[in-house]
Design a protein around this motif. Structure first.
Motif, PDB file in Angstrom:
ATOM      1  N   VAL A  84       0.883  -1.342   0.046  1.00 31.00           N
ATOM      2  CA  VAL A  84      -0.082  -0.041   0.071  1.00 31.00           C
ATOM      3  C   VAL A  84       0.937   1.314   0.088  1.00 31.00           C
ATOM      4  O   VAL A  84       1.740   1.112   0.513  1.00 31.00           O
ATOM      5  CB  VAL A  84      -0.936   0.018   1.208  1.00 31.00           C
ATOM      6  N   ASN A  85       0.310   2.453  -0.640  1.00 31.21           N
ATOM      7  CA  ASN A  85       1.351   3.437  -0.634  1.00 31.21           C
ATOM      8  C   ASN A  85       0.370   4.797  -0.471  1.00 31.21           C
ATOM      9  O   ASN A  85      -0.888   4.729  -0.665  1.00 31.21           O
ATOM     10  CB  ASN A  85       2.363   3.629  -1.764  1.00 31.21           C
ATOM     11  N   TYR A  86       0.944   5.915  -0.060  1.00 30.33           N
ATOM     12  CA  TYR A  86       0.237   7.240  -0.074  1.00 30.33           C
ATOM     13  C   TYR A  86       0.808   8.525  -0.549  1.00 30.33           C
ATOM     14  O   TYR A  86       2.473   8.325  -0.493  1.00 30.33           O
ATOM     15  CB  TYR A  86       0.007   7.385   1.317  1.00 30.33           C
ATOM     16  N   ALA A  87       0.329   9.135  -1.381  1.00 27.78           N
ATOM     17  CA  ALA A  87       1.063  10.284  -2.085  1.00 27.78           C
ATOM     18  C   ALA A  87       0.277  11.630  -1.725  1.00 27.78           C
ATOM     19  O   ALA A  87      -0.751  11.626  -1.451  1.00 27.78           O
ATOM     20  CB  ALA A  87       1.270  10.044  -3.590  1.00 27.78           C
ATOM     21  N   LYS A 100      -4.412  20.949  -3.672  1.00 29.65           N
ATOM     22  CA  LYS A 100      -3.818  19.977  -2.873  1.00 29.65           C
ATOM     23  C   LYS A 100      -4.543  18.645  -3.184  1.00 29.65           C
ATOM     24  O   LYS A 100      -5.677  18.591  -3.163  1.00 29.65           O
ATOM     25  CB  LYS A 100      -3.844  20.300  -1.463  1.00 29.65           C
ATOM     26  N   GLN A 101      -3.622  17.691  -3.258  1.00 29.54           N
ATOM     27  CA  GLN A 101      -4.041  16.248  -3.661  1.00 29.54           C
ATOM     28  C   GLN A 101      -3.678  15.156  -2.894  1.00 29.54           C
ATOM     29  O   GLN A 101      -2.541  15.194  -2.676  1.00 29.54           O
ATOM     30  CB  GLN A 101      -3.968  16.093  -5.391  1.00 29.54           C
ATOM     31  N   ASN A 102      -4.727  14.312  -2.442  1.00 30.58           N
ATOM     32  CA  ASN A 102      -3.932  13.019  -1.592  1.00 30.58           C
ATOM     33  C   ASN A 102      -4.503  11.783  -2.656  1.00 30.58           C
ATOM     34  O   ASN A 102      -5.235  11.895  -3.207  1.00 30.58           O
ATOM     35  CB  ASN A 102      -4.747  12.938  -0.573  1.00 30.58           C
ATOM     36  N   GLU A 103      -3.715  10.681  -2.490  1.00 35.46           N
ATOM     37  CA  GLU A 103      -3.966   9.570  -3.157  1.00 35.46           C
ATOM     38  C   GLU A 103      -3.444   8.473  -2.334  1.00 35.46           C
ATOM     39  O   GLU A 103      -2.132   8.541  -1.800  1.00 35.46           O
ATOM     40  CB  GLU A 103      -3.520   9.463  -4.672  1.00 35.46           C
ATOM     41  N   ALA A 104      -4.214   7.439  -2.311  1.00 39.13           N
ATOM     42  CA  ALA A 104      -3.670   6.183  -1.716  1.00 39.13           C
ATOM     43  C   ALA A 104      -4.542   5.121  -2.339  1.00 39.13           C
ATOM     44  O   ALA A 104      -5.331   5.259  -2.806  1.00 39.13           O
ATOM     45  CB  ALA A 104      -4.284   6.188  -0.200  1.00 39.13           C
ATOM     46  N   GLY A 105      -3.588   3.957  -1.963  1.00 41.22           N
ATOM     47  CA  GLY A 105      -4.261   2.723  -2.796  1.00 41.22           C
ATOM     48  C   GLY A 105      -3.210   1.343  -2.622  1.00 41.22           C
ATOM     49  O   GLY A 105      -2.331   1.555  -1.837  1.00 41.22           O
ATOM     50  N   ILE A 106      -3.337   0.574  -3.568  1.00 40.00           N
ATOM     51  CA  ILE A 106      -2.563  -0.644  -3.387  1.00 40.00           C
ATOM     52  C   ILE A 106      -1.558  -0.589  -4.656  1.00 40.00           C
ATOM     53  O   ILE A 106      -1.609   0.227  -5.630  1.00 40.00           O
ATOM     54  CB  ILE A 106      -3.361  -1.786  -3.524  1.00 40.00           C
ATOM     55  N   TRP A 107      -0.420  -1.584  -4.852  1.00 43.86           N
ATOM     56  CA  TRP A 107       0.571  -1.565  -5.830  1.00 43.86           C
ATOM     57  C   TRP A 107       1.132  -3.068  -5.636  1.00 43.86           C
ATOM     58  O   TRP A 107       1.144  -3.832  -4.730  1.00 43.86           O
ATOM     59  CB  TRP A 107       1.635  -0.464  -5.556  1.00 43.86           C
ATOM     60  N   TYR A 108       1.828  -3.261  -7.049  1.00 46.34           N
ATOM     61  CA  TYR A 108       2.495  -4.783  -7.265  1.00 46.34           C
ATOM     62  C   TYR A 108       3.742  -4.472  -8.047  1.00 46.34           C
ATOM     63  O   TYR A 108       3.679  -3.534  -8.796  1.00 46.34           O
ATOM     64  CB  TYR A 108       1.454  -5.490  -8.081  1.00 46.34           C
ATOM     65  N   SER A 109       4.837  -4.995  -7.703  1.00 47.39           N
ATOM     66  CA  SER A 109       5.984  -4.771  -8.215  1.00 47.39           C
ATOM     67  C   SER A 109       6.806  -5.962  -8.448  1.00 47.39           C
ATOM     68  O   SER A 109       7.295  -6.671  -7.409  1.00 47.39           O
ATOM     69  CB  SER A 109       6.887  -3.748  -7.090  1.00 47.39           C
ATOM     70  N   PRO A 110       7.015  -6.349  -9.687  1.00 46.50           N
ATOM     71  CA  PRO A 110       7.873  -7.435  -9.892  1.00 46.50           C
ATOM     72  C   PRO A 110       9.280  -6.856 -10.259  1.00 46.50           C
ATOM     73  O   PRO A 110       9.296  -5.549 -10.696  1.00 46.50           O
ATOM     74  CB  PRO A 110       7.327  -8.097 -11.247  1.00 46.50           C
ATOM     75  N   SER A 111      10.365  -7.687 -10.031  1.00 47.00           N
ATOM     76  CA  SER A 111      11.571  -7.303 -10.549  1.00 47.00           C
ATOM     77  C   SER A 111      12.772  -8.530 -10.996  1.00 47.00           C
ATOM     78  O   SER A 111      12.336  -9.798 -10.938  1.00 47.00           O
ATOM     79  CB  SER A 111      12.393  -6.852  -8.746  1.00 47.00           C
ATOM     80  N   VAL A 112      13.668  -7.902 -11.604  1.00 45.69           N
ATOM     81  CA  VAL A 112      14.715  -8.792 -12.185  1.00 45.69           C
ATOM     82  C   VAL A 112      16.072  -8.306 -12.038  1.00 45.69           C
ATOM     83  O   VAL A 112      16.261  -7.286 -12.023  1.00 45.69           O
ATOM     84  CB  VAL A 112      14.278  -8.939 -13.649  1.00 45.69           C
ATOM     85  N   MET A 113      16.834  -9.398 -11.359  1.00 42.19           N
ATOM     86  CA  MET A 113      18.288  -8.955 -11.075  1.00 42.19           C
ATOM     87  C   MET A 113      19.046  -8.738 -12.403  1.00 42.19           C
ATOM     88  O   MET A 113      19.035  -9.357 -13.339  1.00 42.19           O
ATOM     89  CB  MET A 113      18.748  -9.970 -10.289  1.00 42.19           C
ATOM     90  N   LEU A 114      20.038  -7.466 -12.446  1.00 45.12           N
ATOM     91  CA  LEU A 114      20.795  -7.167 -13.523  1.00 45.12           C
ATOM     92  C   LEU A 114      22.177  -7.227 -12.773  1.00 45.12           C
ATOM     93  O   LEU A 114      22.692  -6.218 -12.655  1.00 45.12           O
ATOM     94  CB  LEU A 114      20.503  -5.891 -14.118  1.00 45.12           C
TER      95      LEU A 114
END
Length: 216
Positions: A84-87, A100-114
């Protein structure tokens, strides 16, 4: 229904963007950590950045304060996080807040090693948005709300001790907000530019109890 169709389409595009990022990483010699390799599975990650800018002219001054965004995630395996995150962002003109703006929600993050110290990361955000903006007559603030869908790639630099620098270099996003007076307002971002570039920092935390085997 038309908003649902656009949402589904945007998520599909975001998914294809992350998939293309993984494919590109393979050409760069990237790899995903296996489940039996030493990695961050089971750890928590905190990340974020704070930004401030100000422009002053002989007759006016304007400033922007923003967090982009602040988040907490959990490694469901050695390569993927959910969280979850907030901005927050605020614009002022001559020391008067105009937006002025707020935003909050969910996130998904895949990764690959370099290699050993670099990581190619993708992230998808789905946020609820709310805030206030100055009316056209500039005599009051009006409320707005809506949603944002966003996908973007990052390059991570592992610094050791769970710390990492994250460099965002592109973005694909859709923001839709509405007010009682104006209805829906839509804005889109796609590509690479100064506005889509950003730098943040993250830290991994392992709250699991170490076994006697781990201590030896």
């Amino acid at each position: 229904m038309k908003y649902l169709n656009k949402t589904v389409f945007s998520l599909a595009v975001a998914g294809m963007s992350l998939f293309s990022g993984k494919v590109s990483a393979q050409f760069l010699g990237g790899h995903r950590l296996k489940s039996d390799e030493d990695g961050p599975k089971g750890q928590f990650m905190m990340y974020g950045s704070l930004d401030y800018s100000k422009v002053t002219t002989p007759t006016n001054s304007s400033s922007t304060v923003s967090s982009a965004p602040l988040g907490v995630g959990y490694f469901i395996n050695n390569n993927d996080l959910i969280g979850v995150n907030y901005a927050y962002s605020q614009n002022s003109v001559n020391h008067n807040v105009v937006y002025k703006q707020n935003e909050a929600g969910i996130w998904y993050s895949p990764s690959v090693m370099l290699g050993k110290y670099f990581v190619l990361i993708g992230q998808v955000d789905a946020h609820y948005v709310w805030g206030q903006q100055q009316t056209i007559t500039a005599d009051a603030m009006e409320n707005f709300n809506g949603f944002r869908l966003r996908a973007y790639p990052l390059i991570g630099v592992l610094l050791g001790g769970g710390w990492a620098l994250k460099f965002k270099f592109a973005e694909l996003s859709m923001l839709q907000t509405k007010t009682k007076q104006e209805g829906w307002t839509k804005s889109y971002v796609a590509g690479i530019s100064g506005s889509t570039f950003g730098v943040g920092i993250s830290k991994n935390f392992d709250f699991r109890k170490k076994s006697a085997k781990d201590d030896n």
